[in-house]
Motif scaffolding. Structure first.
Motif, PDB file in Angstrom:
ATOM      1  N   GLU A  87       7.001   6.150  -4.453  1.00 39.36           N
ATOM      2  CA  GLU A  87       5.960   5.300  -3.854  1.00 39.36           C
ATOM      3  C   GLU A  87       6.558   4.141  -3.051  1.00 39.36           C
ATOM      4  O   GLU A  87       5.946   3.675  -2.095  1.00 39.36           O
ATOM      5  CB  GLU A  87       5.008   4.782  -4.937  1.00 39.36           C
ATOM      6  N   VAL A  90       7.368   5.850   0.370  1.00 39.88           N
ATOM      7  CA  VAL A  90       6.216   6.115   1.259  1.00 39.88           C
ATOM      8  C   VAL A  90       5.310   4.884   1.396  1.00 39.88           C
ATOM      9  O   VAL A  90       4.252   4.957   2.015  1.00 39.88           O
ATOM     10  CB  VAL A  90       5.404   7.346   0.790  1.00 39.88           C
ATOM     11  N   LYS A  91       5.752   3.768   0.811  1.00 35.07           N
ATOM     12  CA  LYS A  91       5.092   2.457   0.954  1.00 35.07           C
ATOM     13  C   LYS A  91       3.748   2.352   0.237  1.00 35.07           C
ATOM     14  O   LYS A  91       3.027   1.379   0.435  1.00 35.07           O
ATOM     15  CB  LYS A  91       4.899   2.062   2.434  1.00 35.07           C
ATOM     16  N   THR A  92       3.396   3.344  -0.586  1.00 35.92           N
ATOM     17  CA  THR A  92       2.147   3.203  -1.342  1.00 35.92           C
ATOM     18  C   THR A  92       2.307   2.183  -2.469  1.00 35.92           C
ATOM     19  O   THR A  92       1.319   1.647  -2.961  1.00 35.92           O
ATOM     20  CB  THR A  92       1.688   4.555  -1.928  1.00 35.92           C
ATOM     21  N   ASP A  94       3.464  -0.740  -2.155  1.00 36.40           N
ATOM     22  CA  ASP A  94       3.001  -2.026  -1.599  1.00 36.40           C
ATOM     23  C   ASP A  94       1.495  -2.206  -1.819  1.00 36.40           C
ATOM     24  O   ASP A  94       1.000  -3.314  -1.946  1.00 36.40           O
ATOM     25  CB  ASP A  94       3.296  -2.101  -0.092  1.00 36.40           C
ATOM     26  N   ARG A  95       0.786  -1.085  -1.802  1.00 34.58           N
ATOM     27  CA  ARG A  95      -0.658  -1.111  -2.030  1.00 34.58           C
ATOM     28  C   ARG A  95      -0.954  -1.701  -3.415  1.00 34.58           C
ATOM     29  O   ARG A  95      -1.883  -2.487  -3.578  1.00 34.58           O
ATOM     30  CB  ARG A  95      -1.168   0.333  -1.960  1.00 34.58           C
ATOM     31  N   LEU A  96      -0.140  -1.294  -4.393  1.00 34.21           N
ATOM     32  CA  LEU A  96      -0.349  -1.793  -5.757  1.00 34.21           C
ATOM     33  C   LEU A  96       0.085  -3.255  -5.853  1.00 34.21           C
ATOM     34  O   LEU A  96      -0.581  -4.082  -6.476  1.00 34.21           O
ATOM     35  CB  LEU A  96       0.447  -0.958  -6.768  1.00 34.21           C
ATOM     36  N   LEU A  97       1.222  -3.570  -5.202  1.00 33.48           N
ATOM     37  CA  LEU A  97       1.743  -4.941  -5.280  1.00 33.48           C
ATOM     38  C   LEU A  97       0.827  -5.950  -4.600  1.00 33.48           C
ATOM     39  O   LEU A  97       0.831  -7.123  -4.951  1.00 33.48           O
ATOM     40  CB  LEU A  97       3.133  -5.011  -4.634  1.00 33.48           C
ATOM     41  N   SER A  98       0.048  -5.491  -3.610  1.00 30.35           N
ATOM     42  CA  SER A  98      -0.820  -6.433  -2.890  1.00 30.35           C
ATOM     43  C   SER A  98      -2.271  -6.381  -3.362  1.00 30.35           C
ATOM     44  O   SER A  98      -3.133  -7.050  -2.796  1.00 30.35           O
ATOM     45  CB  SER A  98      -0.752  -6.151  -1.383  1.00 30.35           C
ATOM     46  N   ASN A 254      10.721  -8.312  -5.899  1.00 35.01           N
ATOM     47  CA  ASN A 254       9.831  -8.327  -4.733  1.00 35.01           C
ATOM     48  C   ASN A 254       9.886  -9.636  -3.972  1.00 35.01           C
ATOM     49  O   ASN A 254       9.145  -9.826  -3.018  1.00 35.01           O
ATOM     50  CB  ASN A 254       8.402  -8.000  -5.154  1.00 35.01           C
TER      51      ASN A 254
ATOM     52  N   ILE B  52       2.814 -10.546  -1.696  1.00 34.98           N
ATOM     53  CA  ILE B  52       3.836  -9.618  -2.190  1.00 34.98           C
ATOM     54  C   ILE B  52       5.154 -10.370  -2.393  1.00 34.98           C
ATOM     55  O   ILE B  52       5.837 -10.193  -3.389  1.00 34.98           O
ATOM     56  CB  ILE B  52       4.022  -8.421  -1.224  1.00 34.98           C
ATOM     57  N   ARG B  75      -6.314 -12.542  -2.808  1.00 32.30           N
ATOM     58  CA  ARG B  75      -6.231 -11.130  -2.421  1.00 32.30           C
ATOM     59  C   ARG B  75      -7.599 -10.447  -2.419  1.00 32.30           C
ATOM     60  O   ARG B  75      -7.817  -9.483  -1.688  1.00 32.30           O
ATOM     61  CB  ARG B  75      -5.319 -10.381  -3.388  1.00 32.30           C
ATOM     62  N   ASN B  86       0.031   4.205   4.518  1.00 29.06           N
ATOM     63  CA  ASN B  86       0.422   4.389   3.113  1.00 29.06           C
ATOM     64  C   ASN B  86      -0.734   4.914   2.276  1.00 29.06           C
ATOM     65  O   ASN B  86      -1.315   4.217   1.461  1.00 29.06           O
ATOM     66  CB  ASN B  86       1.007   3.099   2.529  1.00 29.06           C
TER      67      ASN B  86
END
Lengths: 255, 318
Positions: A87, A90-92, A94-98, A254, B52, B75, B86
Motif C-alpha cells: 500500500e 501504490v500510495k493507498t 497515504d489514504r489511511l494516514l490522511s 511519516n 500526514i 481532516r 490511489n
C-alpha cells in the motif's frame, strides 16, 4: 458539561472503532487470498511443524498444541508485513494516514485483519486434533482466551514490523523472520522450556510465544509452566507494548 | 474564516530545508493554485496541510483547526485527491467508495446515496461492481476524485487532477470542479499545467526551492512582467533556418518554433511586427497569421523559478 463530554467521547470511540473495522474488512477482501500470505501464513508454519514433528516418538495428537501455537505466530504476523509495503508502493497507505482517524485506530484496524485471519487458520489444526486424533481439550475457555490473545499479540507484532518505511515486502519479511524463527525454538513449542539450559530458560521469558504456548498447553493437558492468569497478564502487556511502539514508529517514520 | 492559514511554516529533513518559512492563506470558496517545479516543496506543503507530516516549526490552520493539534477535526473538513490514482485495484468501484466513506465517518444511508450520486456524476455507475484493476487511467482518476468527495468536503486538495488524462475524463473532472467551486467549496490545486491554473484559479502561489516566490491573481502576476510580451506568427513556408534569422530581428529578445508557428519575445510588439513584415517581404514569404500575446502565467512561472526555455519546453537551471 460532563454529560456532553461523555457523549462526545462515546461518539468518537464509536467512529474510531468503525473506521478500524473498515480497514480490517478492506484487508480481508484484498489480502487474505494473496499467494504470499498463504505461503507465509499457512504453508510455512505447516512445513516447519512437519520438519520437527516427523520422526518424533510422540502420538500425533499431542503435537496439536504446538501446531496451533506456531500457526498463530506465523499467520497473525503475515498480513500487515505484506499489505502495508504494497500500500505504500501504490500510495493507498497515504489514504489511511490522511483519514480523520487516530493512529491507534489505524494500527488496531491493521492488526485486526491479521488477528481474524490467524484465528480462522488456527481453527484448522484445532479441528484436525478434535476430529482426526480425538485430542481432548481440558479447558476450552482457556484455549479460547489463549488463541485470542496470542493471535492479537502477533498481529500487532506484524503491524509493528510493517512500520519500517519501505515499499519492499521482502525487506519487512526478512526482518520479521529474524525474530519469528528463533521464537519457535525458545518458547517451548518443540523443546520443553524446563529441559532447556539456564540461559535458554531466561531468554524464553522475553518471548510472547512462551506465554501463549504455555496457555495452550494448559488448555490441552492441564499442565503449564506459569499460571494462566500470569500468561494472560504478560500477553496483554506485550500487546500494549507492540501497539504503543507501532503507533510511535508510524508517527516517526511519516515525519 | 479562512479555509487555510499557513504561518511561518518550516520543514527540514536533516540538513535539507524543504520549506523555508512560508506564509499564505486561502479564503473560503477560493480556488488557489500552488505551482512550482519538481522538488520545490509542493508535496511537502500538502503533506503538512493534510496532517500526514509534521512541520519543523510554524502552524497550519484548516477552518480554525490546527492541523497538528486538532488533526481529526481538520481532516474531517477535507477531501484529498492525490496525484497518484490511489484506489484499491482489488476492490470494486463501489467498495472503494464505501471504504472511503467509512474512513470519513459518513453514515450508512448517506454513504450509499452519495456513492450512487458520485458514481453517476463521474460516469462510473455502470461499472460500479467491477474490480478497479480493469479500469482505464482516466476511470481510476475519476474514481479517485469521487472518493475525495464522498464526505462532501469544504476544502478539496487536488494534486495534478487532469495530468495525462483522456479528453472525456478531463472534461468531466473540470466540470465537476467548476460546479464544486460554484457551491462554495475551497479548492487547493497543484498542477504542472500552468494554463489549467490560469483558467481555474482565483489566485496562485509560485513556490521555488522552499520559498514562496509570488502569490497573486494570475492576471496581476502577468502584469508584473509586461516586458515579456510576444508575437506568434506563421508563414506560408516555414523552416528551422528562419528561426535564427527571426531571433536576430531588432527588439526580439528570444524566439522559439513550435509546429508551424514562431513565437518572438519582445518588449515592443509594434516594432517587431514591422520588422517581421519587412522580413517576409524580403524573403518572399506570406504571413498566414500574426497575433500579439501578453505574458502568460507560464512566462511568470519561468521568470520567477529561474527555469529556462529550450525549444517549446522549460528546463531547470542548475
Amino acid at each position: 458539561m460532563p454529560s456532553i463530554d461523555h457523549k462526545g467521547w462515546t461518539k468518537r470511540l464509536s467512529r474510531e472503532l468503525s473506521a478500524a473495522w473498515a480497514i480490517a474488512r478492506k484487508d480481508m477482501r484484498i489480502y487474505y487470498l494473496k499467494p504470499n500470505i498463504i505461503v507465509s501464513g499457512i504453508l510455512f508454519p505447516l512445513f516447519m511443524f512437519l520438519a520437527f514433528a516427523i520422526g518424533k516418538n510422540a502420538p500425533a495428537g499431542t503435537l496439536i498444541p504446538g501446531l496451533i501455537s506456531i500457526t498463530l505466530l506465523f499467520s497473525a504476523s503475515s498480513i500487515e508485513p505484506v499489505s502495508i509495503p504494497i500500500e505504500r508502493r501504490v500510495k493507498t497507505f497515504d489514504r489511511l494516514l490522511s483519514a480523520p482517524i487516530s493512529l491507534h485506530s489505524l494500527v488496531a484496524g491493521e492488526s485486526l485483519s491479521g488477528f481474524l485471519y490467524s484465528l480462522g487458520i488456527a481453527c484448522l489444526p484445532l479441528a484436525v486434533g478434535v476430529i482426526i486424533f480425538s485430542t481432548p481439550i481440558v479447558h476450552v475457555p482457556v484455549l479460547v482466551i489463549a488463541m485470542i490473545l496470542t493471535s492479537f499479540c502477533f498481529a500487532t507484532l506484524g503491524t509493528l514490523f510493517a512500520a519500517y518505511p519501505t515499499e519492499n515486502v521482502g525487506e519487512v519479511m526478512s526482518m520479521l523472520n529474524t525474530v519469528r524463527l528463533p521464537l519457535i525454538f525458545i518458547s517451548g513449542v518443540f523443546i520443553p522450556i524446563s529441559t532447556m539450559p539456564q540461559i535458554g530458560q531466561k531468554i524464553a521469558l522475553i518471548s510472547p510465544l512462551t506465554y501463549g504456548n504455555d496457555m495452550i498447553e494448559f488448555a490441552y493437558t492441564g499442565k503449564s509452566l506459569f499460571s494462566p492468569l500470569l500468561d494472560i497478564v504478560v500477553l496483554v502487556i506485550f500487546i500494549m507494548i507492540f501497539q504503543i511502539a507501532a503507533n510511535h514508529l508510524y508517527k516517526k517514520f511519516n515525519e | 474564516m479562512q479555509a487555510i492559514e499557513v504561518s511561518h511554516l518550516i520543514k527540514k529533513f536533516g540538513p535539507l530545508t524543504a520549506l523555508n518559512d512560508i506564509t499564505f492563506s486561502v479564503g473560503e470558496g477560493e480556488t488557489f493554485g500552488f505551482l512550482g517545479p519538481n522538488g520545490a516543496g509542493k508535496t511537502t506543503t500538502i503533506r503538512i496541510l493534510t496532517g500526514i507530516s509534521r512541520p519543523t516549526s510554524g502552524t497550519a490552520i484548516i477552518f480554525g483547526n490546527d492541523i497538528e493539534h486538532d488533526t481529526i477535526a481538520a481532516r474531517q473538513t477535507m477531501g484529498i485527491v492525490s496525484e497518484n490514482s490511489n484506489v484499491y485495484d482489488d476492490l470494486t468501484a463501489w467498495q472503494n467508495m464505501i471504504f472511503s466513506a467509512e474512513l470519513y465517518h459518513v453514515g450508512r444511508k448517506e454513504r450509499e446515496k452519495k456513492t450512487n450520486e458520485l458514481l453517476m456524476t463521474f460516469g462510473l455507475h455502470e461499472r460500479r461492481n467491477d474490480k478497479v484493476h480493469g479500469f482505464s487511467k482516466g476511470m481510476k482518476r475519476r474514481l479517485t476524485l469521487a472518493m475525495g468527495l464522498v464526505n462532501s468536503p469544504r476544502l478539496l486538495f487536488l494534486d495534478e487532477p487532469t495530468s495525462g488524462l483522456d479528453v472525456q475524463s478531463n472534461l468531466i473532472i473540470r466540470d465537476v470542479v467548476t460546479e464544486l467551486v460554484s457551491e462554495g467549496v475551497t479548492v487547493f490545486l497543484t498542477t504542472h499545467n500552468i494554463e489549467e491554473a490560469n483558467v481555474m484559479c482565483d489566485r496562485v502561489a509560485i513556490i521555488n526551492k522552499g520559498n514562496i516566490a509570488a502569490i497573486d491573481a494570475p492576471e496581476s502576476l502577468k502584469k508584473t512582467i509586461q516586458s515579456v510580451q510576444s508575437i506568434e506568427l506563421s508563414f506560408n513556408h516555414s523552416s528551422i533556418d528562419q528561426l535564427e534569422e527571426l531571433r536576430r530581428l531588432p527588439m526580439v529578445n528570444d524566439a522559439h518554433k513550435a509546429g508551424d508557428k514562431f513565437k518572438l519575445y519582445t518588449e515592443d510588439p509594434s516594432e517587431v511586427i514591422d520588422a517581421v513584415m519587412a522580413y517576409a517581404h524580403t524573403h518572399n514569404l506570406k504571413v498566414i497569421s500574426i497575433t500579439t500575446l501578453g505574458p502568460s502565467l507560464e512566462d511568470v512561472f519561468i521568470r520567477l523559478t529561474g527555469l529556462r526555455r529550450t525549444g517549446g519546453a522549460a528546463h531547470a537551471i542548475d
